[in-house]
Design an enzyme around this catalytic site. Structure first.
Site, PDB file in Angstrom:
ATOM      1  CG  ASP A  39      98.110  26.631  33.842  1.00  0.00           C
ATOM      2  OD1 ASP A  39      97.338  26.508  32.891  1.00  0.00           O
ATOM      3  OD2 ASP A  39      99.298  27.006  33.711  1.00  0.00           O
ATOM      4  CD  GLU A  76      95.802  23.316  31.148  1.00  0.00           C
ATOM      5  OE1 GLU A  76      95.403  23.826  30.088  1.00  0.00           O
ATOM      6  OE2 GLU A  76      96.690  23.828  31.849  1.00  0.00           O
TER       7      GLU A  76
END
Length: 697
Positions: free
Chosen positions: A348, A385
């Site tokens: 993330d 990401e």
């Protein structure tokens, strides 16, 4: 009874059962002293200073101790926020390496290192041990079996399925009630049968690390359902366990789930949140890292070290310029691979892990170098990401070669094509061909692009076609949260409708979007529930909705859409040209042999010219992959009317037409093929009995 602490060893970090006792080791550069605090069954605390220090590691060995011992730490040092130090020995601290966490977290004033409502210049002298989460010494795990747990799906064959452990099975009618919404539920035969039948290969789980909710959610009666607020990087979240009050049973249940997924021929990838922790900004609680060494673990504002740098939007940012942070993350990754059996990770806000200097993202950062040379992690799938809120924060296409990357350019481009029809054919071809403008360098392949239409963050596929604006009022932030500029189209009515024509258009667009996803170069990712037509009532930021709004609605499943997705994935598997992990090239004799020949055609059959690529009046396009008898033809018609496509010479069969989802048998074609409005068709050369006897032009 445990005796006095001995010097022990500085490695490994955390609590380790060994030699008739437990070794404790923890990192703090600026602490003057660290105390080990143990608790008996009655909650009585015993404090013992760790007697040895090796560099930044404080350590000690407690003879006679063993699994089940409940403990925490207290760190002594300066309380000087303007210098970045927030030591407060009145606050019990959770071991960052805890394998088991006991207690129930509640937001209380006593967890803060200062008195809330007052300046943070003075430490709060109240003790929080009675209310604080604590670590428990875990028994060593038995070695995992090496059979199915060692399977690896080749990158070129990977199809990601992003899911929430609880959300996928909480309402599944064939999963037994006690197991719904748990690790065991995910590993249940009924759930795995659906996933295998669907054709996906790799389950991408939303965070399963130990998580606590943000402070502002507590008075609203909400929680962090998604789990992007980690406090324990080595401990599975008990909220997802069928035995939430038994950490050892939770660990066993997680391992059993992974084993069951492997037995089904599927992989497990974890979404990991190493960019920030649950301690929030400088006004947040003192739970672990902040009290152990705030100036070591976190990035601080160089102009005012009392403040955290917030490059994550979550209050704080872990400092990957510090070897201790890099070691923490690598140790966590190794643990989940070696001991828990997972196959990879999705990072993330991943640029954070590549920031070792004062600012910008660096694909050659110390963390990436260490990761590349780690033997335990050598075969793990790695997904990024590729954006955060820091300087140089958009890093799509810039990660090291092993990484796959979420490609928002694909997402936005494909949405624009079908929902707004304002995407040129050049941009369509670029995204369908693997986004070479971003990934065709340094030996990277199209699989580096993780292509998706929808994900956990944003509208579901069904909501993309039902809502023109977000409806996040239930999140308690007056609809201010969530992305305010989703590329979506409600087809004329906001929300649900019973208009047959409108519903037909929504279904047609959903199939076209999905078909585009699975005919494109790259690694496709499907959001859990999108194959069933799942909706979140227009909420595009349902991170705090642990209820039926976020749980997959199996009872309301669109079975026709499910059958279409199964067929679509099956067609991709049957036709190697659709999933070959190679870049495209013009079909000239001197072309690179490792690149797949492609011809881009207008609907009249002529090859595309430079002018055609820039013609805003036309959007239909044909893509022919391969040559001769080994060829696949994909037709795109984003127009609002039927388009007649002239086909390349030779026989063809339509193996899938998104406008005709019920057609399961190939349909023969000769010189042309009509394609309905807003549709995609896949054609291939006939082989043997694959072709039906009745031509359809």
């Amino acid at each position: 009874m445990a005796r006095e602490l001995e010097a022990g060893q500085p490695d490994p970090l955390g609590a380790t059962v060994r030699d008739g006792g437990v070794n404790f080791a923890i990192v703090s550069r600026h602490a003057t002293r660290v105390e080990l605090c143990t608790f008996d069954a009655g909650g009585h605390e015993r404090r013992m200073p760790l007697p040895a220090r090796s560099g930044d590691v404080h350590h000690g060995f407690l003879p006679g101790a063993g699994p089940g011992l409940v403990y925490g730490f207290r760190a002594h040092g300066p309380y000087a926020p303007r210098e970045g130090h927030r030591f407060n020995p009145h606050k019990l601290l959770l071991d960052p390496y805890a394998r088991e966490i006991v207690g129930r977290f509640e937001w209380r004033e006593v967890h803060f290192g200062y008195r809330r409502g007052q300046p943070d210049t003075e430490p709060d002298p109240r003790d929080n041990a009675a209310a604080m989460l604590k670590a428990r010494v875990a028994a060593p795990l038995e070695q995992r079996p090496n059979s199915a747990a060692e399977l690896r799906v080749p990158i070129a064959e990977t199809i990601l399925y992003e899911l929430h452990v609880k959300g996928l099975t909480k309402q599944h009618p064939e999963v037994p009630e006690p197991l719904r919404g748990t690790y065991a539920g995910l590993g249940h035969r009924a759930c795995l049968d659906h996933l295998r039948g669907l054709g996906v290969t790799t389950l991408s789980l939303l965070p399963v690390h130990y998580c606590v909710p943000e402070l502002h959610l507590d008075p609203l009666g909400l929680t962090n359902y998604w789990g992007y607020n980690t406090l324990g990087f080595f401990c599975p979240d008990p909220r997802l366990s069928s035995n939430p009050n038994d950490p050892s049973a939770t660990r066993a249940e997680f391992r059993a789930m992974v084993a069951a997924v492997h037995e089904a021929g599927l992989e497990v990838v974890l979404d990991v949140v190493f960019n920030h922790t649950a301690e929030g900004d400088e006004r947040g609680p003192t739970s672990s890292f902040r009290g152990l060494d705030n100036a070591l673990y976190y990035r601080l504002d160089p102009e005012d070290r009392a403040k955290q740098l917030n490059w994550t939007g979550c209050g704080n940012t872990l400092d990957f310029g510090q070897p201790a942070v890099i070691r923490l993350v690598l140790d966590s990754l190794r643990y989940w691979v070696k001991d828990m059996g997972v196959d990879g990770f999705r990072f993330d806000l991943a640029p954070i892990v590549g920031r070792s200097g004062p600012g910008g993202f660096d694909p050659r950062s110390p963390f990436f170098t260490a990761l590349e040379h780690d033997p335990v992690l050598a075969r793990a799938k790695l997904i990024a990401e590729p954006w955060d809120l820091g300087p140089d924060g958009y890093a799509l296409g810039r990660f090291p070669g092993r990484f796959l990357e979420w490609n928002d350019r694909f997402r936005d481009g494909v949405r624009r094509l079908w929902l707004r029809r304002d995407l040129g054919r050049g941009e369509l071809a670029r995204r369908v061909a693997g986004s070479s403008d971003r990934f065709d360098h340094g030996g990277r392949l199209p699989s580096a692009s993780v292509n998706f239409i929808a994900a956990h963050d944003g509208f579901t596929l069904a909501d993309l076609l039902s809502y023109a604006r977000k409806h996040n009022h239930e999140n308690g932030e007056d609809n201010r949260d969530g992305h305010g500029h989703e590329i979506s189209c409600n087809c004329g009515v906001e929300g649900p409708s019973e208009d047959p024509q409108l519903l037909d258009q929504r279904r047609r667009l959903a199939r076209a979007l999905l078909a585009t996803l699975f005919v494109s170069r790259g690694t496709p990712m499907l959001r859990a529930g999108d194959e069933l037509g799942d909706s979140q009532a227009g909420n595009n930021n349902a991170y705090c909705q642990d209820n039926a709004l976020s749980w997959v609605d199996w009872a309301g499943a669109d079975l026709e859409l499910l059958a279409f997705v199964r067929r679509l994935i099956s067609v991709r598997a049957e036709h190697e040209l659709l999933r070959r992990d190679s870049w495209l090239r013009a079909p000239d004799p001197g072309g690179a042999p490792d690149r797949l020949p492609v011809r881009w055609r207008r609907s009249d059959g002529a090859c595309m010219t430079v002018d055609d690529w820039h013609d805003p009046r036309r959007r239909s396009l044909a893509m022919m992959l391969g040559e001769g008898d080994d060829a696949v033809l994909v037709l795109f018609n984003p127009e609002l009317e039927v388009v007649l496509f002239a086909l390349p010479p030779g026989p063809w069969v339509v193996v899938l037409d998104s406008a005709q989802p019920g057609a399961l048998e190939p349909i023969a074609c000769t010189s042309s093929r009509s394609l309905a409005a807003q549709a995609v068709a896949i054609l291939a050369r006939p082989s043997g009995s694959a072709m039906t006897s009745t031509p359809n032009n």
